[in-house]
Scaffold this motif. Structure first.
Motif, short mmCIF file in Angstrom:
data_model
loop_
_atom_site.label_atom_id
_atom_site.label_comp_id
_atom_site.label_asym_id
_atom_site.label_seq_id
_atom_site.Cartn_x
_atom_site.Cartn_y
_atom_site.Cartn_z
N PRO A 284 0.82 -1.23 0.00
CA PRO A 284 0.00 0.00 0.00
C PRO A 284 0.85 1.27 0.00
O PRO A 284 2.04 1.23 0.26
N GLU A 285 0.17 2.38 -0.26
CA GLU A 285 0.80 3.70 -0.32
C GLU A 285 0.17 4.62 0.72
O GLU A 285 -0.97 4.41 1.17
N VAL A 286 0.92 5.66 1.07
CA VAL A 286 0.47 6.56 2.15
C VAL A 286 -0.69 7.45 1.71
O VAL A 286 -1.55 7.82 2.52
N ASP A 287 -0.72 7.82 0.43
CA ASP A 287 -1.79 8.71 -0.05
C ASP A 287 -2.14 8.34 -1.48
O ASP A 287 -1.50 7.48 -2.11
N ARG A 288 -3.15 9.01 -1.97
CA ARG A 288 -3.64 8.68 -3.31
C ARG A 288 -2.65 9.07 -4.40
O ARG A 288 -2.52 8.38 -5.43
N ALA A 289 -1.93 10.19 -4.22
CA ALA A 289 -0.95 10.62 -5.22
C ALA A 289 0.16 9.58 -5.39
O ALA A 289 0.61 9.30 -6.51
N ALA A 290 0.61 8.99 -4.28
CA ALA A 290 1.65 7.96 -4.37
C ALA A 290 1.12 6.71 -5.07
O ALA A 290 1.85 6.05 -5.82
N ALA A 291 -0.17 6.39 -4.85
CA ALA A 291 -0.76 5.24 -5.53
C ALA A 291 -0.85 5.48 -7.04
O ALA A 291 -0.60 4.57 -7.84
N GLU A 292 -1.20 6.71 -7.45
CA GLU A 292 -1.26 7.01 -8.87
C GLU A 292 0.14 6.94 -9.51
O GLU A 292 0.29 6.47 -10.65
N LYS A 293 1.16 7.39 -8.80
CA LYS A 293 2.53 7.30 -9.30
C LYS A 293 2.96 5.84 -9.43
O LYS A 293 3.63 5.47 -10.41
N LEU A 294 2.57 5.02 -8.47
CA LEU A 294 2.89 3.59 -8.54
C LEU A 294 2.21 2.94 -9.73
O LEU A 294 2.82 2.11 -10.44
N ARG A 295 0.96 3.28 -9.98
CA ARG A 295 0.25 2.72 -11.13
C ARG A 295 0.95 3.09 -12.44
O ARG A 295 1.08 2.25 -13.35
N ALA A 296 1.41 4.35 -12.56
CA ALA A 296 2.09 4.77 -13.78
C ALA A 296 3.40 4.01 -13.98
O ALA A 296 3.76 3.65 -15.12
N GLY A 297 4.14 3.75 -12.89
CA GLY A 297 5.39 3.00 -13.02
C GLY A 297 5.16 1.56 -13.46
O GLY A 297 5.91 1.02 -14.27
N ILE A 298 4.11 0.92 -12.94
CA ILE A 298 3.80 -0.45 -13.36
C ILE A 298 3.35 -0.49 -14.81
O ILE A 298 3.72 -1.39 -15.56
N LYS A 299 2.58 0.50 -15.23
CA LYS A 299 2.12 0.57 -16.61
C LYS A 299 3.30 0.74 -17.56
O LYS A 299 3.35 0.12 -18.64
N ASP A 300 4.27 1.56 -17.20
CA ASP A 300 5.41 1.82 -18.06
C ASP A 300 6.34 0.61 -18.14
O ASP A 300 6.93 0.35 -19.19
N LYS A 301 6.48 -0.14 -17.05
CA LYS A 301 7.46 -1.21 -17.00
C LYS A 301 6.88 -2.57 -17.37
O LYS A 301 7.55 -3.38 -18.03
N LEU A 302 5.66 -2.85 -16.98
CA LEU A 302 5.06 -4.16 -17.21
C LEU A 302 3.90 -4.14 -18.18
O LEU A 302 3.36 -5.21 -18.49
N LYS A 303 3.47 -2.97 -18.63
CA LYS A 303 2.34 -2.85 -19.54
C LYS A 303 1.07 -3.45 -18.94
O LYS A 303 0.27 -4.09 -19.63
N LEU A 304 0.87 -3.24 -17.65
CA LEU A 304 -0.31 -3.73 -16.95
C LEU A 304 -1.16 -2.55 -16.51
O LEU A 304 -0.63 -1.57 -15.96
N ASP A 305 -2.46 -2.66 -16.74
CA ASP A 305 -3.38 -1.64 -16.29
C ASP A 305 -3.81 -1.93 -14.86
O ASP A 305 -3.90 -3.08 -14.43
N GLY A 306 -4.07 -0.90 -14.12
CA GLY A 306 -4.50 -1.04 -12.74
C GLY A 306 -5.43 0.10 -12.38
O GLY A 306 -5.52 1.13 -13.06
N ILE A 307 -6.12 -0.07 -11.24
CA ILE A 307 -7.00 0.99 -10.74
C ILE A 307 -6.59 1.27 -9.30
O ILE A 307 -6.09 0.40 -8.57
N VAL A 308 -6.77 2.49 -8.90
CA VAL A 308 -6.47 2.93 -7.54
C VAL A 308 -7.65 2.58 -6.66
O VAL A 308 -8.79 3.00 -6.94
N VAL A 309 -7.41 1.83 -5.59
CA VAL A 309 -8.47 1.36 -4.70
C VAL A 309 -8.07 1.69 -3.27
O VAL A 309 -6.91 1.98 -2.96
N THR A 310 -9.05 1.62 -2.41
CA THR A 310 -8.77 1.78 -0.99
C THR A 310 -8.35 0.44 -0.40
O THR A 310 -8.77 -0.62 -0.85
N GLN A 311 -7.54 0.55 0.62
CA GLN A 311 -6.98 -0.66 1.20
C GLN A 311 -7.45 -0.80 2.64
O GLN A 311 -7.34 0.12 3.43
#
Length: 311
Positions: A284-311
């Motif tokens: 998990p991430e501390v805030d929503r902005a960090a989660a969005e940054k994590l999603r962009a890194g996974i998309k760029d490196k693994l070509k996987l789509d994801g959605i930001v959810v609550t944990q």
């Protein structure tokens, strides 16, 4: 009595005693018998065996041992060996061929050749279809406090009204009980099970006679969770969901793929409409902005789509 007389009498008694002991021995002339250990016996030595010895002289000269070699004089050292070429040498008699060799010389029929077996072609392996992860499948989990199903509408409405007065988000929904219409009363939804369990305990104190239990209701997400879904003071309440799969093996493979790329990932199990799903999430991430940054890194490196959810 005088002392000298006593000594004389004593000496005479000793002499008489000695005479009594030794005189009979001297007169009889018998010597003491010898013991068995002192006896000696003579041993007879057997005569030496008769042996006949023959003396032979062996010659050292080899010619004497081989008379044939001695009869043939050795050629002088300066003699040259000569060959008589005037007479033709006699040809050696022909040697009859063995029957086996004659038989081998005869022409033989060629052995029939067996046709080569046709090698079966290896079947090409069919491509295995991997489960495609669905990021929004059962992404949102909601927890409710279930307070029972009531056949009487009035009883259900009275309980909902009483709970709302106590500050609980209660509601009644249409349901069925033994094939008849009924009302289901529940309180919620809550973001996590802990909050729902705390509400159940408070309801139990306010309404001791009302049975309550915590139930989960999973919903598929079509978009990212809103920014106000988690309080600002709550750290680690955001994650990136990459998929929800039907088998734990497929979920673990996807999790390991994300981990090998350098991201933190985990798998959790949920029950959505009676079906078990294994969700793969990063964070998990501390805030929503960090989660969005994590999603962009996974998309760029693994070509996987994801959605930001609550944990």
């Amino acid at each position: 009595m005088d002392l000298s007389l006593k000594q004389r009498l004593l000496g005479a008694a000793v002499l008489i005693a000695l005479a009594v002991i030794f005189v009979p021995m001297l007169i009889s002339g018998s010597a003491p018998q010898k013991s068995a250990e002192m006896e000696t016996s003579t041993l007879a030595i057997p005569p030496a065996p008769d042996r006949e010895f023959q003396t032979r002289v062996l010659p050292v000269d080899p010619s004497a041992a081989n008379p044939t070699a001695a009869s043939t004089p050795a050629p002088p050292p300066d003699t040259i060996a000569t060959v008589d070429t005037s007479t033709a040498p006699k040809p050696a008699p022909p040697v009859a061929a063995a029957p086996a060799e004659v038989a081998s010389a005869a022409p033989s029929k060629p052995a029939p050749t067996m046709p080569e077996a046709v090698k079966p072609q290896a079947a090409k392996p069919e491509p295995v279809e991997t489960a495609k992860p669905m990021p929004g499948l059962a992404a949102n989990g909601r927890y409710y406090v279930h307070l029972g199903v009531y056949a009487s509408d009035k009883n259900a409405r009275d309980l909902v009204a009483s709970l709302k007065k106590g500050g609980f988000p209660a509601s009644a929904e249409a349901s069925e009980y033994q094939g008849k219409p009924a009302e289901r009363v529940r309180v919620g939804p809550f973001a996590d099970r802990a909050a729902a369990e705390a509400a159940r305990l408070r309801i139990k104190q306010a309404q001791p006679g009302v049975p309550g239990s915590v139930v989960a209701a999973m919903e598929d997400a079509t978009s990212d969770a809103p920014a106000n879904a988690v309080p600002a003071a709550r750290a680690g309440g955001w994650a990136v969901q990459l998929g929800a799969l039907k088998t734990v093996d497929d979920a673990n493979k996807l999790r390991d793929r994300v981990r090998n790329a350098g991201f933190v990932a985990f798998v959790d199990k949920v029950d959505a409409s009676g079906t078990a799903l294994w969700r793969v999430r990063a964070g998990p991430e501390v805030d929503r902005a960090a989660a969005e940054k994590l999603r962009a890194g996974i998309k760029d490196k693994l070509k996987l789509d994801g959605i930001v959810v609550t944990q």
